[in-house]
Motif scaffolding. Structure first.
Motif, PDB file in Angstrom:
ATOM      1  N   GLN A 128       0.827  -1.200   0.000  1.00 20.62           N
ATOM      2  CA  GLN A 128       0.000   0.000   0.000  1.00 20.62           C
ATOM      3  C   GLN A 128       0.864   1.253   0.000  1.00 20.62           C
ATOM      4  O   GLN A 128       0.508   2.261  -0.625  1.00 20.62           O
ATOM      5  N   HIS A 129       2.006   1.198   0.676  1.00 19.25           N
ATOM      6  CA  HIS A 129       2.951   2.322   0.655  1.00 19.25           C
ATOM      7  C   HIS A 129       3.477   2.548  -0.756  1.00 19.25           C
ATOM      8  O   HIS A 129       3.774   3.707  -1.138  1.00 19.25           O
ATOM      9  N   TRP A 130       3.580   1.477  -1.539  1.00 21.43           N
ATOM     10  CA  TRP A 130       4.019   1.591  -2.933  1.00 21.43           C
ATOM     11  C   TRP A 130       2.845   1.884  -3.867  1.00 21.43           C
ATOM     12  O   TRP A 130       2.964   1.753  -5.085  1.00 21.43           O
ATOM     13  N   ASP A 131       1.715   2.252  -3.317  1.00 23.46           N
ATOM     14  CA  ASP A 131       0.526   2.663  -4.077  1.00 23.46           C
ATOM     15  C   ASP A 131      -0.144   1.491  -4.797  1.00 23.46           C
ATOM     16  O   ASP A 131      -0.647   1.641  -5.909  1.00 23.46           O
ATOM     17  N   PHE A 132      -0.162   0.342  -4.148  1.00 24.18           N
ATOM     18  CA  PHE A 132      -0.912  -0.803  -4.665  1.00 24.18           C
ATOM     19  C   PHE A 132      -2.305  -0.833  -4.041  1.00 24.18           C
ATOM     20  O   PHE A 132      -2.461  -0.584  -2.838  1.00 24.18           O
ATOM     21  N   ARG A 133      -3.296  -1.132  -4.845  1.00 23.07           N
ATOM     22  CA  ARG A 133      -4.621  -1.474  -4.351  1.00 23.07           C
ATOM     23  C   ARG A 133      -4.710  -2.992  -4.330  1.00 23.07           C
ATOM     24  O   ARG A 133      -4.534  -3.647  -5.360  1.00 23.07           O
ATOM     25  N   ILE A 134      -4.995  -3.553  -3.172  1.00 19.96           N
ATOM     26  CA  ILE A 134      -4.846  -4.998  -2.961  1.00 19.96           C
ATOM     27  C   ILE A 134      -6.184  -5.636  -2.616  1.00 19.96           C
ATOM     28  O   ILE A 134      -6.948  -5.099  -1.804  1.00 19.96           O
ATOM     29  N   CYS A 135      -6.426  -6.792  -3.209  1.00 17.78           N
ATOM     30  CA  CYS A 135      -7.572  -7.615  -2.826  1.00 17.78           C
ATOM     31  C   CYS A 135      -7.051  -8.954  -2.312  1.00 17.78           C
ATOM     32  O   CYS A 135      -6.247  -9.613  -2.978  1.00 17.78           O
ATOM     33  N   GLY A 136      -7.483  -9.337  -1.125  1.00 20.72           N
ATOM     34  CA  GLY A 136      -7.153 -10.659  -0.607  1.00 20.72           C
ATOM     35  C   GLY A 136      -8.096 -11.691  -1.218  1.00 20.72           C
ATOM     36  O   GLY A 136      -9.311 -11.521  -1.212  1.00 20.72           O
ATOM     37  N   VAL A 137      -7.526 -12.738  -1.781  1.00 23.79           N
ATOM     38  CA  VAL A 137      -8.314 -13.820  -2.390  1.00 23.79           C
ATOM     39  C   VAL A 137      -8.025 -15.086  -1.591  1.00 23.79           C
ATOM     40  O   VAL A 137      -6.935 -15.652  -1.681  1.00 23.79           O
ATOM     41  N   PHE A 138      -8.994 -15.507  -0.785  1.00 25.71           N
ATOM     42  CA  PHE A 138      -8.802 -16.653   0.104  1.00 25.71           C
ATOM     43  C   PHE A 138      -9.472 -17.881  -0.509  1.00 25.71           C
ATOM     44  O   PHE A 138     -10.683 -17.904  -0.727  1.00 25.71           O
ATOM     45  N   LEU A 139      -8.667 -18.896  -0.786  1.00 30.34           N
ATOM     46  CA  LEU A 139      -9.159 -20.101  -1.455  1.00 30.34           C
ATOM     47  C   LEU A 139      -9.388 -21.227  -0.461  1.00 30.34           C
ATOM     48  O   LEU A 139      -8.589 -21.438   0.452  1.00 30.34           O
ATOM     49  N   VAL A 140     -10.500 -21.944  -0.659  1.00 25.37           N
ATOM     50  CA  VAL A 140     -10.767 -23.154   0.110  1.00 25.37           C
ATOM     51  C   VAL A 140     -11.256 -24.223  -0.854  1.00 25.37           C
ATOM     52  O   VAL A 140     -12.084 -23.953  -1.733  1.00 25.37           O
ATOM     53  N   ASP A 141     -10.737 -25.418  -0.700  1.00 27.95           N
ATOM     54  CA  ASP A 141     -11.089 -26.549  -1.565  1.00 27.95           C
ATOM     55  C   ASP A 141     -12.558 -26.927  -1.349  1.00 27.95           C
ATOM     56  O   ASP A 141     -12.978 -27.223  -0.232  1.00 27.95           O
ATOM     57  N   ALA A 142     -13.340 -26.929  -2.435  1.00 25.60           N
ATOM     58  CA  ALA A 142     -14.767 -27.258  -2.335  1.00 25.60           C
ATOM     59  C   ALA A 142     -14.974 -28.668  -1.796  1.00 25.60           C
ATOM     60  O   ALA A 142     -15.959 -28.934  -1.099  1.00 25.60           O
ATOM     61  N   GLN A 143     -14.046 -29.581  -2.091  1.00 23.65           N
ATOM     62  CA  GLN A 143     -14.173 -30.950  -1.601  1.00 23.65           C
ATOM     63  C   GLN A 143     -14.045 -31.014  -0.081  1.00 23.65           C
ATOM     64  O   GLN A 143     -14.537 -31.933   0.553  1.00 23.65           O
ATOM     65  N   PHE A 144     -13.378 -30.008   0.494  1.00 23.59           N
ATOM     66  CA  PHE A 144     -13.200 -29.946   1.933  1.00 23.59           C
ATOM     67  C   PHE A 144     -14.442 -29.395   2.635  1.00 23.59           C
ATOM     68  O   PHE A 144     -14.684 -29.671   3.806  1.00 23.59           O
ATOM     69  N   LEU A 145     -15.250 -28.632   1.899  1.00 22.91           N
ATOM     70  CA  LEU A 145     -16.344 -27.894   2.526  1.00 22.91           C
ATOM     71  C   LEU A 145     -17.705 -28.551   2.395  1.00 22.91           C
ATOM     72  O   LEU A 145     -18.716 -27.944   2.725  1.00 22.91           O
ATOM     73  N   VAL A 146     -17.758 -29.758   1.899  1.00 14.61           N
ATOM     74  CA  VAL A 146     -19.069 -30.388   1.707  1.00 14.61           C
ATOM     75  C   VAL A 146     -19.625 -30.963   3.008  1.00 14.61           C
ATOM     76  O   VAL A 146     -20.740 -31.449   3.029  1.00 14.61           O
ATOM     77  N   GLU A 147     -18.852 -30.908   4.096  1.00 21.40           N
ATOM     78  CA  GLU A 147     -19.348 -31.291   5.415  1.00 21.40           C
ATOM     79  C   GLU A 147     -19.428 -30.045   6.287  1.00 21.40           C
ATOM     80  O   GLU A 147     -18.540 -29.198   6.258  1.00 21.40           O
ATOM     81  N   THR A 148     -20.493 -29.941   7.075  1.00 21.11           N
ATOM     82  CA  THR A 148     -20.733 -28.719   7.839  1.00 21.11           C
ATOM     83  C   THR A 148     -19.603 -28.420   8.823  1.00 21.11           C
ATOM     84  O   THR A 148     -19.174 -27.271   8.968  1.00 21.11           O
ATOM     85  N   SER A 149     -19.097 -29.447   9.505  1.00 19.00           N
ATOM     86  CA  SER A 149     -18.037 -29.209  10.495  1.00 19.00           C
ATOM     87  C   SER A 149     -16.782 -28.657   9.824  1.00 19.00           C
ATOM     88  O   SER A 149     -16.142 -27.731  10.335  1.00 19.00           O
ATOM     89  N   LYS A 150     -16.420 -29.212   8.667  1.00 12.91           N
ATOM     90  CA  LYS A 150     -15.248 -28.721   7.943  1.00 12.91           C
ATOM     91  C   LYS A 150     -15.518 -27.334   7.359  1.00 12.91           C
ATOM     92  O   LYS A 150     -14.615 -26.496   7.274  1.00 12.91           O
ATOM     93  N   PHE A 151     -16.753 -27.090   6.985  1.00 15.18           N
ATOM     94  CA  PHE A 151     -17.113 -25.785   6.452  1.00 15.18           C
ATOM     95  C   PHE A 151     -16.898 -24.696   7.504  1.00 15.18           C
ATOM     96  O   PHE A 151     -16.379 -23.614   7.209  1.00 15.18           O
ATOM     97  N   PHE A 152     -17.293 -24.995   8.743  1.00 17.03           N
ATOM     98  CA  PHE A 152     -17.104 -24.020   9.813  1.00 17.03           C
ATOM     99  C   PHE A 152     -15.618 -23.731  10.023  1.00 17.03           C
ATOM    100  O   PHE A 152     -15.219 -22.591  10.275  1.00 17.03           O
TER     101      PHE A 152
END
Length: 273
Positions: A128-152
């Motif tokens: 940001q000091h170097w004048d960048f506009r930044i977006c954080g892109v957080f990835l999660v494997d869909a195969q990991f999230l098909v169960e509610t406990s893992k989704f949480f």
């Protein structure tokens, strides 16, 4: 003129390097100049040609082999990233002074870097000091999230990174193309725009012992109302375009760019005659 960046984060195996290559190829298709910088000192292989590679500065294998340090994989990677934070001048040299750069940073998979260690926040502040506009892109494997406990578990990690880094943030559910038709339908209906409290009532694998804790966690997620996931299917160009559009909107990409000149086709045709 500002420059633009994606900070690609997520657990190991969530598809960060594959995502970077997918976005890079898509940018080439739509005639946008973009570059990828590898910030994972433990990386062994990636498909994209990097603009810069942190392994030129420091490598995990070298740190682990150093008899005076005696680090294992996790401690060694954290040491590498802290060394990187002390040498941001290397990154500045690699980036150069070009305007309108669009940089995709392929980051390591150690989750503690985004949740409670200061290294990635220091990187964000420096960019940001170097004048960048930044977006954080957080990835999660869909195969990991098909169960509610893992989704949480996944949603809390995403929320922690979002709160710690304090930048525009997009959560992405990767590897949708690897799900069965039934699993993909469940993801679409339950997990892309989740109702945590409803998911908790439907789950049958949460023990009674931690019922109050689970309700409190669901309440925190629901109160923030910020954690939603966008699907990414590498085989469907539409999901890639929609994801990139949302990221661009988050960092206001293109608002400061000069409009391109449209060729005068009628004049060209007249010259041909």
């Amino acid at each position: 003129m500002p420059r633009y960046a994606q900070l690609v984060m997520g657990p190991a195996g969530s598809g960060k390097s594959t995502y970077c290559n997918t976005i890079l190829q898509h940018c080439e298709t739509i005639k946008r100049t973009a570059h990828v910088i590898n910030l994972d000192p433990a990386a062994e292989y990636f498909e994209y040609p990097p603009l810069a590679d942190i392994r030129e500065l420091i490598q995990l294998d070298d740190v682990m082999e150093d008899e005076t340090l005696r680090f294992g994989p996790n401690g060694g990677l954290i040491f590498c990233m802290e060394y990187f934070a002390q040498n941001f001048d290397w990154l500045e040299e690699q980036l150069g002074q070009m305007e309108d750069d669009y940089i995709i940073f392929d980051c390591p998979g150690q989750i503690e870097l985004y949740t409670h260690l200061p290294v990635m926040r220091q990187l964000v502040d420096q960019l940001q000091h170097w004048d960048f506009r930044i977006c954080g892109v957080f990835l999660v494997d869909a195969q990991f999230l098909v169960e509610t406990s893992k989704f949480f578990s996944g949603i809390l990690s995403a929320l922690s990174a979002m709160v710690n880094l304090e930048i525009p943030h997009i959560n992405v559910m990767t590897k949708m193309d690897l799900l069965s038709a039934k699993a993909k339908k469940d993801v679409d209906e339950k997990y892309l725009d989740p109702d945590p409290e409803l998911l908790l009532t439907e789950a049958d694998n949460f023990g009674i012992k931690y019922q109050k804790l689970n309700k409190a966690i669901a309440s925190v997620i629901s109160d923030y109302s910020l954690v939603r996931f966008q699907p990414l299917d590498r085989t469907e160009e539409e999901t890639i375009s929609e994801l990139l559009m949302n990221i661009d909107n988050a960092i206001q990409y293109g608002e400061d760019l000069e409009p391109r000149e449209i060729p005068d086709l009628e004049r060209d045709e007249a010259d041909d005659d």
